[in-house]
Design a protein around this motif. Sequence first.
Motif, PDB file in Angstrom:
ATOM      1  N   LEU B  78      42.777  36.756  37.282  1.00 35.15           N
ATOM      2  CA  LEU B  78      42.146  38.040  37.595  1.00 35.15           C
ATOM      3  C   LEU B  78      41.974  38.920  36.354  1.00 35.15           C
ATOM      4  O   LEU B  78      41.164  39.825  36.369  1.00 35.15           O
ATOM      5  CB  LEU B  78      42.969  38.793  38.649  1.00 35.15           C
ATOM      6  CG  LEU B  78      43.224  38.015  39.939  1.00 35.15           C
ATOM      7  CD1 LEU B  78      43.930  38.884  40.965  1.00 35.15           C
ATOM      8  CD2 LEU B  78      41.922  37.468  40.520  1.00 35.15           C
ATOM      9  N   LEU B  79      42.728  38.645  35.326  1.00 40.41           N
ATOM     10  CA  LEU B  79      42.573  39.448  34.102  1.00 40.41           C
ATOM     11  C   LEU B  79      42.642  38.557  32.874  1.00 40.41           C
ATOM     12  O   LEU B  79      43.103  37.423  32.933  1.00 40.41           O
ATOM     13  CB  LEU B  79      43.610  40.572  34.035  1.00 40.41           C
ATOM     14  CG  LEU B  79      45.081  40.251  33.816  1.00 40.41           C
ATOM     15  CD1 LEU B  79      45.414  40.017  32.346  1.00 40.41           C
ATOM     16  CD2 LEU B  79      45.919  41.415  34.327  1.00 40.41           C
ATOM     17  N   VAL B  80      42.176  39.109  31.779  1.00 40.99           N
ATOM     18  CA  VAL B  80      42.131  38.387  30.510  1.00 40.99           C
ATOM     19  C   VAL B  80      42.817  39.223  29.445  1.00 40.99           C
ATOM     20  O   VAL B  80      42.699  40.448  29.450  1.00 40.99           O
ATOM     21  CB  VAL B  80      40.664  38.139  30.091  1.00 40.99           C
ATOM     22  CG1 VAL B  80      40.619  37.377  28.775  1.00 40.99           C
ATOM     23  CG2 VAL B  80      39.919  37.392  31.176  1.00 40.99           C
ATOM     24  N   ARG B  81      43.550  38.562  28.557  1.00 38.61           N
ATOM     25  CA  ARG B  81      44.179  39.254  27.441  1.00 38.61           C
ATOM     26  C   ARG B  81      43.392  38.984  26.164  1.00 38.61           C
ATOM     27  O   ARG B  81      42.979  37.853  25.901  1.00 38.61           O
ATOM     28  CB  ARG B  81      45.605  38.735  27.233  1.00 38.61           C
ATOM     29  CG  ARG B  81      46.528  39.093  28.361  1.00 38.61           C
ATOM     30  CD  ARG B  81      47.964  38.817  27.959  1.00 38.61           C
ATOM     31  NE  ARG B  81      48.509  37.708  28.734  1.00 38.61           N
ATOM     32  CZ  ARG B  81      49.814  37.493  28.882  1.00 38.61           C
ATOM     33  NH1 ARG B  81      50.673  38.297  28.314  1.00 38.61           N
ATOM     34  NH2 ARG B  81      50.244  36.469  29.582  1.00 38.61           N
ATOM     35  N   GLU B  82      43.220  40.024  25.370  1.00 38.70           N
ATOM     36  CA  GLU B  82      42.570  39.848  24.074  1.00 38.70           C
ATOM     37  C   GLU B  82      43.388  40.580  23.024  1.00 38.70           C
ATOM     38  O   GLU B  82      43.633  41.775  23.144  1.00 38.70           O
ATOM     39  CB  GLU B  82      41.146  40.436  24.100  1.00 38.70           C
ATOM     40  CG  GLU B  82      40.114  39.538  24.751  1.00 38.70           C
ATOM     41  CD  GLU B  82      38.718  40.128  24.638  1.00 38.70           C
ATOM     42  OE1 GLU B  82      38.543  41.126  23.910  1.00 38.70           O
ATOM     43  OE2 GLU B  82      37.803  39.604  25.293  1.00 38.70           O
ATOM     44  N   LEU B  92      41.644  43.100  30.247  1.00 39.94           N
ATOM     45  CA  LEU B  92      40.298  43.220  30.809  1.00 39.94           C
ATOM     46  C   LEU B  92      40.249  42.456  32.122  1.00 39.94           C
ATOM     47  O   LEU B  92      40.944  41.458  32.298  1.00 39.94           O
ATOM     48  CB  LEU B  92      39.269  42.625  29.838  1.00 39.94           C
ATOM     49  CG  LEU B  92      39.144  43.344  28.487  1.00 39.94           C
ATOM     50  CD1 LEU B  92      38.417  42.472  27.487  1.00 39.94           C
ATOM     51  CD2 LEU B  92      38.421  44.672  28.677  1.00 39.94           C
ATOM     52  N   LEU B  93      39.417  42.927  33.028  1.00 41.47           N
ATOM     53  CA  LEU B  93      39.239  42.193  34.275  1.00 41.47           C
ATOM     54  C   LEU B  93      38.337  40.987  34.034  1.00 41.47           C
ATOM     55  O   LEU B  93      37.333  41.077  33.331  1.00 41.47           O
ATOM     56  CB  LEU B  93      38.596  43.091  35.336  1.00 41.47           C
ATOM     57  CG  LEU B  93      39.469  44.205  35.918  1.00 41.47           C
ATOM     58  CD1 LEU B  93      38.767  44.848  37.103  1.00 41.47           C
ATOM     59  CD2 LEU B  93      40.829  43.683  36.332  1.00 41.47           C
ATOM     60  N   SER B  94      38.696  39.866  34.615  1.00 38.38           N
ATOM     61  CA  SER B  94      37.814  38.700  34.583  1.00 38.38           C
ATOM     62  C   SER B  94      36.756  38.860  35.669  1.00 38.38           C
ATOM     63  O   SER B  94      36.768  39.829  36.435  1.00 38.38           O
ATOM     64  CB  SER B  94      38.620  37.439  34.848  1.00 38.38           C
ATOM     65  OG  SER B  94      39.072  37.451  36.191  1.00 38.38           O
ATOM     66  N   THR B  95      35.832  37.929  35.728  1.00 36.49           N
ATOM     67  CA  THR B  95      34.819  37.981  36.792  1.00 36.49           C
ATOM     68  C   THR B  95      35.487  37.897  38.160  1.00 36.49           C
ATOM     69  O   THR B  95      35.176  38.675  39.073  1.00 36.49           O
ATOM     70  CB  THR B  95      33.822  36.814  36.634  1.00 36.49           C
ATOM     71  OG1 THR B  95      33.345  36.809  35.277  1.00 36.49           O
ATOM     72  CG2 THR B  95      32.657  36.995  37.572  1.00 36.49           C
ATOM     73  N   ASP B  96      36.407  36.962  38.282  1.00 36.99           N
ATOM     74  CA  ASP B  96      37.161  36.867  39.527  1.00 36.99           C
ATOM     75  C   ASP B  96      37.918  38.170  39.796  1.00 36.99           C
ATOM     76  O   ASP B  96      37.996  38.633  40.941  1.00 36.99           O
ATOM     77  CB  ASP B  96      38.168  35.710  39.439  1.00 36.99           C
ATOM     78  CG  ASP B  96      37.518  34.376  39.767  1.00 36.99           C
ATOM     79  OD1 ASP B  96      36.274  34.351  39.917  1.00 36.99           O
ATOM     80  OD2 ASP B  96      38.243  33.368  39.869  1.00 36.99           O
TER      81      ASP B  96
END
Lengths: 148, 148
Positions: B78-82, B92-96
């Motif tokens: 559900l989220l992405v780390r950068e 950040l939110l992922s597409t899902d």
Amino acid sequence: MQDPLSSLPGYLLRRASSSLIAELNQRLAGIDVNHTDASLLILIDANPGLTQSDAARMLGIQRANMVGLVARVEGRGLLVRERVDGRSQALLLSTDGKAVLARVLAVIHAFEASLLERVPADLRPHVVPILRHLWGEGRENAGGSSFA
Amino acid sequence: MQDPLSSLPGYLLRRASSSLIAELNQRLAGIDVNHTDASLLILIDANPGLTQSDAARMLGIQRANMVGLVARVEGRGLLVRERVDGRSQALLLSTDGKAVLARVLAVIHAFEASLLERVPADLRPHVVPILRHLWGEGRENAGGSSFA
DNA sequence: TACAGATTGCTATGATCAATAGCATTTGCT
DNA sequence: AGCAAATGCTATTGATCATAGCAATCTGTA
């Protein structure tokens, strides 16, 4: 930084509750009692001889989790168990329990007063009614006795 | 049976909070998300790229406890780390995540509406202000609660 | 530039609290 | 007598929260 959560009543309720419980526990720390112990003492004082199961129901605590609570408070010499049945036992405040209760009540009343003071005076009369309505659930079919 | 507790704002707040959190979690169960996950998704959506520490501060969660939360939500995709720093990472939110957020918001808005409906119409406008005052002042002492 | 201090994400750990399942005993009712 | 419910209890699990400490990294300042 946006805070989209602080407009949600449910979120506000949760944050307010956890922060205020922490504050109350700090205030009670000097008496070596936490807010759960305190609620049990108050409840027993208002209903001497009530059953452990009764107390669990009124406090919204599972019977299983009540065992440790009662054992701990009894271990401090604040309450006494008396078998009234082969299975039930009545809870009563000990002499020490009554003395501690007096201190607990002083702390709690000061705490509750300070709570209300954080709310503007014109909103203050609505605090308890609103919280009662929000809680409401689970008490609708709670049978006939007091809501006072 | 006397209930001397239900006149205490602090007690009412605690009971209302725990019962409503349970209800919200039930409503969210169909999305396989709990109220904490939900608050994180909402927060990231409103502040894309905020730091894990920022999120922890705003949600009132310790950095240490944030690790598991972020890992779990990330594990669901559900989220992405950068990495933005050698030490910080942006969330950040992922597409899902955005899709799930839409469902979460629907559930939460329905829930908040049902909350307010439990309060008589004339008191309803006072709910959020009162909760804000109860919470806000509680945070004057810069957060943490520590027992002795 | 170099260094002291703060920040970040993390591990590990412990305390509290709540929820479930199951058990032996006892009570109440038929 | 027989059976369902209640009571107190054990055991277990999961969620939440707080603390201490750590390696790596950033920041501000001399």
